[in-house]
Design a protein around this motif. Structure first.
Motif, PDB file in Angstrom:
ATOM      1  N   LYS A  93       0.803  -1.268  -0.096  1.00  0.00           N
ATOM      2  CA  LYS A  93      -0.022  -0.020   0.112  1.00  0.00           C
ATOM      3  C   LYS A  93       0.967   1.323   0.122  1.00  0.00           C
ATOM      4  O   LYS A  93       0.629   2.134  -0.784  1.00  0.00           O
ATOM      5  N   ALA A  94       1.822   1.211   0.609  1.00  0.00           N
ATOM      6  CA  ALA A  94       2.895   2.431   0.858  1.00  0.00           C
ATOM      7  C   ALA A  94       3.516   2.772  -0.427  1.00  0.00           C
ATOM      8  O   ALA A  94       3.677   3.747  -0.871  1.00  0.00           O
ATOM      9  N   SER A  95       4.028   1.559  -1.091  1.00  0.00           N
ATOM     10  CA  SER A  95       4.906   1.540  -2.308  1.00  0.00           C
ATOM     11  C   SER A  95       3.913   2.194  -3.433  1.00  0.00           C
ATOM     12  O   SER A  95       4.631   2.685  -4.269  1.00  0.00           O
ATOM     13  N   LEU A  96       2.780   1.686  -3.313  1.00  0.00           N
ATOM     14  CA  LEU A  96       1.863   1.987  -4.626  1.00  0.00           C
ATOM     15  C   LEU A  96       1.556   3.465  -4.727  1.00  0.00           C
ATOM     16  O   LEU A  96       1.550   3.957  -5.715  1.00  0.00           O
ATOM     17  N   SER A  97       1.696   4.169  -3.488  1.00  0.00           N
ATOM     18  CA  SER A  97       1.434   5.568  -3.539  1.00  0.00           C
ATOM     19  C   SER A  97       2.684   6.274  -4.398  1.00  0.00           C
ATOM     20  O   SER A  97       2.651   7.424  -4.514  1.00  0.00           O
ATOM     21  N   TYR A  98       3.948   5.784  -4.466  1.00  0.00           N
ATOM     22  CA  TYR A  98       4.870   6.068  -5.210  1.00  0.00           C
ATOM     23  C   TYR A  98       4.706   6.536  -6.642  1.00  0.00           C
ATOM     24  O   TYR A  98       5.198   7.269  -7.220  1.00  0.00           O
TER      25      TYR A  98
END
Length: 242
Positions: A93-98
């Motif tokens: 979820k966190a890396s997808l926001s990149y």
């Protein structure tokens, strides 16, 4: 997955990226005239061609630019899908926001570089002649110079995302970034000097936003690093309780 499966998965991601790149590249041909008009409509001089090959060069260059910008989020998504199996649900979820951040920052860098070029660098260079010589500007030389200024900004605007990603991997941390701050400033000033004319004010205008980006990167790195420490602390506490 074994090595063969990893290579097969990587090949699939590369193929999908190439397909989208080719599609955006072809689409770029249909909008070349509009893109050319946008860049030359407010120029205070005429652009000339010295060879028939220049028009081919500019068409392919603009089509490639459209393809690069359009494919960037696709490339980011394919890279994320490739590493997704190795990530935890929270990391996914966190890396997808990149991905949207990479795209927005790239466009922001292009826009900022173009505004700096049109509003500051180009008027400064034109004022140096002061009517002393006849001016002949060719299509290829003008756009090569334009891209030499704008594209570095697009790349450098990715610094915050790169720093956050490296912090999440444990390669860098805010303590290290603060420690090497003066060296980073020095490198950024050199970059600003390279992509701007030999005028102190213009070099300062170019270098200051890059320094601000670095400071923003430190703040974002602290946020990521703090969350990483909290996760590690929670893991250690749960392990002790067990």
């Amino acid at each position: 997955m074994n090595i063969t499966d990893h290579l097969s998965e990587l090949r699939k991601r590369v193929i999908w990226t190439f397909v989208f790149f080719a599609a955006f590249f072809i689409a770029g041909f249909f909008y070349v005239d509009q893109i050319q008009y946008f860049f030359i409509k407010d120029l205070p001089f005429e652009l000339n061609m010295t060879s028939p090959g220049e028009i081919i060069w500019i068409i392919f260059t603009f089509a490639t630019l459209v393809a690069v910008v359009g494919t960037l989020p696709i490339l980011s998504l394919q890279l994320w899908l490739f590493i997704k199996p190795a990530l935890t649900p929270r990391e996914r979820k966190a890396s997808l926001s990149y991905i949207p951040a990479i795209f927005v920052l790239f466009l922001g860098g292009l826009t900022f570089g173009y505004l700096v070029f049109v509003e500051l660098i180009l008027p400064f260079l034109l004022s140096l002649n002061n009517g002393m010589f006849n001016e002949i500007y060719t299509v290829e030389r003008y756009f090569r110079f334009l891209f030499r200024v704008t594209i570095p900004f697009a790349v450098l605007f990715e610094i915050p995302v790169i720093v956050m990603f490296l912090t999440s991997l444990g390669i860098v941390n805010p303590v290290l970034l603060v420690k090497i701050r003066k060296y980073a400033y020095f490198v950024l000033v050199i970059i600003g000097t390279i992509i701007s004319p030999p005028d102190f004010i213009l070099q300062l205008v170019v270098a200051v936003p890059l320094i601000i980006l670095y400071e923003i990167s430190i703040v974002l790195s602290r946020m990521v690093y703090r969350k990483k420490l909290e996760k590690h602390r929670e893991f250690m506490e749960s392990d002790i309780e067990e």
